[in-house]
Write an enzyme that holds these catalytic residues in place. Sequence first.
Site, PDB file in Angstrom:
ATOM      1  N   HIS A   1      89.862 -91.490   3.956  1.00 20.45           N
ATOM      2  CA  HIS A   1      90.699 -92.417   4.892  1.00 20.45           C
ATOM      3  C   HIS A   1      91.473 -91.516   5.952  1.00 20.45           C
ATOM      4  O   HIS A   1      91.865 -90.538   5.881  1.00 20.45           O
ATOM      5  CB  HIS A   1      92.083 -92.847   4.142  1.00 20.45           C
ATOM      6  CG  HIS A   1      92.744 -93.688   4.651  1.00 20.45           C
ATOM      7  ND1 HIS A   1      92.670 -95.060   5.072  1.00 20.45           N
ATOM      8  CD2 HIS A   1      94.109 -93.673   5.509  1.00 20.45           C
ATOM      9  CE1 HIS A   1      93.406 -95.757   5.910  1.00 20.45           C
ATOM     10  NE2 HIS A   1      94.472 -94.793   6.097  1.00 20.45           N
TER      11      HIS A   1
ATOM     12  N   GLY B   1      78.571 -94.484   9.835  1.00 19.49           N
ATOM     13  CA  GLY B   1      78.220 -93.481   8.981  1.00 19.49           C
ATOM     14  C   GLY B   1      78.038 -92.162   9.119  1.00 19.49           C
ATOM     15  O   GLY B   1      77.492 -91.318   8.862  1.00 19.49           O
TER      16      GLY B   1
ATOM     17  N   GLU C   1      92.783 -99.564  -8.060  1.00 18.14           N
ATOM     18  CA  GLU C   1      92.833-100.954  -7.839  1.00 18.14           C
ATOM     19  C   GLU C   1      93.550-101.388  -6.438  1.00 18.14           C
ATOM     20  O   GLU C   1      93.273-102.517  -6.009  1.00 18.14           O
ATOM     21  CB  GLU C   1      93.424-102.042  -8.751  1.00 18.14           C
ATOM     22  CG  GLU C   1      92.515-102.007 -10.104  1.00 18.14           C
ATOM     23  CD  GLU C   1      92.725-100.880 -11.323  1.00 18.14           C
ATOM     24  OE1 GLU C   1      93.378 -99.682 -10.852  1.00 18.14           O
ATOM     25  OE2 GLU C   1      92.230-100.985 -12.465  1.00 18.14           O
TER      26      GLU C   1
ATOM     27  N   ASN D   1      87.296 -92.053  -1.667  1.00 15.67           N
ATOM     28  CA  ASN D   1      87.364 -92.813  -0.537  1.00 15.67           C
ATOM     29  C   ASN D   1      87.838 -91.706   0.778  1.00 15.67           C
ATOM     30  O   ASN D   1      88.648 -90.843   0.073  1.00 15.67           O
ATOM     31  CB  ASN D   1      88.221 -93.928  -0.407  1.00 15.67           C
ATOM     32  CG  ASN D   1      88.204 -94.700   0.806  1.00 15.67           C
ATOM     33  OD1 ASN D   1      87.145 -94.827   1.653  1.00 15.67           O
ATOM     34  ND2 ASN D   1      89.488 -95.151   1.264  1.00 15.67           N
TER      35      ASN D   1
ATOM     36  N   ASN E   1      80.364 -89.830   8.275  1.00 14.14           N
ATOM     37  CA  ASN E   1      80.958 -89.195   7.126  1.00 14.14           C
ATOM     38  C   ASN E   1      79.838 -89.052   6.017  1.00 14.14           C
ATOM     39  O   ASN E   1      79.385 -88.260   5.588  1.00 14.14           O
ATOM     40  CB  ASN E   1      82.325 -89.934   6.465  1.00 14.14           C
ATOM     41  CG  ASN E   1      83.649 -89.424   6.916  1.00 14.14           C
ATOM     42  OD1 ASN E   1      83.878 -88.383   6.701  1.00 14.14           O
ATOM     43  ND2 ASN E   1      83.974 -90.464   7.650  1.00 14.14           N
TER      44      ASN E   1
ATOM     45  N   ASP F   1      93.980 -98.053  -0.607  1.00 20.31           N
ATOM     46  CA  ASP F   1      93.875 -96.560  -0.219  1.00 20.31           C
ATOM     47  C   ASP F   1      95.463 -96.171  -0.992  1.00 20.31           C
ATOM     48  O   ASP F   1      96.195 -95.276  -0.585  1.00 20.31           O
ATOM     49  CB  ASP F   1      94.518 -96.454   1.338  1.00 20.31           C
ATOM     50  CG  ASP F   1      93.179 -97.218   2.086  1.00 20.31           C
ATOM     51  OD1 ASP F   1      92.354 -96.813   1.774  1.00 20.31           O
ATOM     52  OD2 ASP F   1      93.636 -97.607   3.341  1.00 20.31           O
TER      53      ASP F   1
ATOM     54  N   MET G   1      84.391-101.004   4.553  1.00 25.08           N
ATOM     55  CA  MET G   1      85.364-101.778   4.844  1.00 25.08           C
ATOM     56  C   MET G   1      85.646-103.152   3.977  1.00 25.08           C
ATOM     57  O   MET G   1      85.951-104.241   4.459  1.00 25.08           O
ATOM     58  CB  MET G   1      85.334-102.108   6.306  1.00 25.08           C
ATOM     59  CG  MET G   1      85.237-101.099   7.271  1.00 25.08           C
ATOM     60  SD  MET G   1      86.831-100.083   6.988  1.00 25.08           S
ATOM     61  CE  MET G   1      86.545 -98.757   8.144  1.00 25.08           C
ATOM     62  N   ARG G   2      85.216-102.902   2.674  1.00 24.39           N
ATOM     63  CA  ARG G   2      85.833-103.835   1.650  1.00 24.39           C
ATOM     64  C   ARG G   2      86.445-103.469   0.530  1.00 24.39           C
ATOM     65  O   ARG G   2      86.313-102.054   0.027  1.00 24.39           O
ATOM     66  CB  ARG G   2      84.350-104.646   1.084  1.00 24.39           C
ATOM     67  CG  ARG G   2      83.669-105.302   1.927  1.00 24.39           C
ATOM     68  CD  ARG G   2      82.388-105.747   1.135  1.00 24.39           C
ATOM     69  NE  ARG G   2      82.825-106.622   0.132  1.00 24.39           N
ATOM     70  CZ  ARG G   2      82.392-108.027   0.170  1.00 24.39           C
ATOM     71  NH1 ARG G   2      81.914-108.762   1.199  1.00 24.39           N
ATOM     72  NH2 ARG G   2      82.996-108.711  -0.982  1.00 24.39           N
TER      73      ARG G   2
ATOM     74  N   GLU H   1      87.564 -85.054   8.839  1.00 23.55           N
ATOM     75  CA  GLU H   1      87.007 -85.743   7.850  1.00 23.55           C
ATOM     76  C   GLU H   1      85.641 -84.969   7.401  1.00 23.55           C
ATOM     77  O   GLU H   1      85.376 -85.243   6.233  1.00 23.55           O
ATOM     78  CB  GLU H   1      86.579 -87.300   8.061  1.00 23.55           C
ATOM     79  CG  GLU H   1      88.146 -87.916   8.489  1.00 23.55           C
ATOM     80  CD  GLU H   1      87.639 -89.313   8.852  1.00 23.55           C
ATOM     81  OE1 GLU H   1      87.027 -90.008   8.345  1.00 23.55           O
ATOM     82  OE2 GLU H   1      88.488 -89.740   9.753  1.00 23.55           O
TER      83      GLU H   1
HETATM   84  C1  GAR Z   1      86.390 -93.067   9.225  1.00 23.46           C
HETATM   85  O1  GAR Z   1      87.287 -92.530  10.095  1.00 23.46           O
HETATM   86  C2  GAR Z   1      86.798 -93.214   7.799  1.00 23.46           C
HETATM   87  O2  GAR Z   1      88.077 -92.259   7.431  1.00 23.46           O
HETATM   88  C3  GAR Z   1      87.605 -94.615   8.083  1.00 23.46           C
HETATM   89  O3  GAR Z   1      86.417 -95.369   8.672  1.00 23.46           O
HETATM   90  C4  GAR Z   1      85.643 -94.413   9.640  1.00 23.46           C
HETATM   91  C5  GAR Z   1      84.251 -94.385   9.215  1.00 23.46           C
HETATM   92  O4  GAR Z   1      83.457 -93.925  10.220  1.00 23.46           O
HETATM   93  N1  GAR Z   1      87.845 -95.318   6.817  1.00 23.46           N
HETATM   94  C6  GAR Z   1      88.676 -96.357   6.581  1.00 23.46           C
HETATM   95  O5  GAR Z   1      89.432 -96.366   7.720  1.00 23.46           O
HETATM   96  C7  GAR Z   1      89.001 -96.664   5.390  1.00 23.46           C
HETATM   97  N2  GAR Z   1      90.231 -97.151   5.139  1.00 23.46           N
HETATM   98  P1  GAR Z   1      81.963 -93.281   9.788  1.00 23.46           P
HETATM   99  O6  GAR Z   1      81.352 -94.812   9.477  1.00 23.46           O
HETATM  100  O7  GAR Z   1      81.501 -92.577  11.080  1.00 23.46           O
HETATM  101  O8  GAR Z   1      82.117 -92.399   8.593  1.00 23.46           O
END
Ligand code: GAR
Length: 203
Positions: free
Chosen positions: A111, A12, A144, A109, A14, A147, A92-93, A176
């Site tokens: 990424h 969490g 849909e 989202n 981000n 990414d 992650m879903r 990010e």
């Molecule tokens: C982040 O690096 C985000 O970009 C990635 O998961 C991490 C979550 O970190 N997301 C993906 O890979 C989605 N395909 P966080 O929970 O500390 O924000």
Amino acid sequence: MINLGILISGRGSNMESILNFLKSGVTNVCPKVVISSKPEAEGLKKASALGIPTKIVSMELKGWDYDKELVSILQKYDVNPENGLVCLAGYMRLLSPEFVVKYKMRIMNIHPSLLPSFPGLNSQKKAYDYGVKVTGCTVHFVDEGLDSGPIIAQKQVPVLDSDTYETLSERILQQEHILYPYCIKLFSEDKLVVKGRRVIVTL
Ligand code: GAR
């Protein structure tokens, strides 16, 4: 006023950077609820510490059956397709097509790669192992696919010869934390115009 729902599955960071950004004086976005797909997600405690209601949807349902639970929570907190924005932050879903259609162009989202390179899981590692010299992060609207939605903004991160996969991931994460709040601000100010795959920023 935009009502914000954030979906998480883990750390969490981000989510935290978005919530801190909003606290720092952004008045036209109101964070309403954080929903986690995992009860043990670290981000839940961080959201509570920042005063945001949290919910967990961890049942063994798939597709739209699962996402219906999300919709019912979002609507309870007044995050609707008319006034809402749903931000995936390490969620992650894969969302069902029904959910995506319902909140069309109101789901974002983040990424950790320069899409369309390295979609899916472990993108920082895939980029590092591939040997690219530049990678980064992407904020995009969710469609849909995996990414694959229209790209709102990207930030580059050079891969240094001295990098390990961990140091590279950390520098991407720092970017990010800057990029996601910036994109939410643009959305809230109605500055994003989607034309097919292109997202035009009207400043
Ligand atoms: C982040 O690096 C985000 O970009 C990635 O998961 C991490 C979550 O970190 N997301 C993906 O890979 C989605 N395909 P966080 O929970 O500390 O924000």
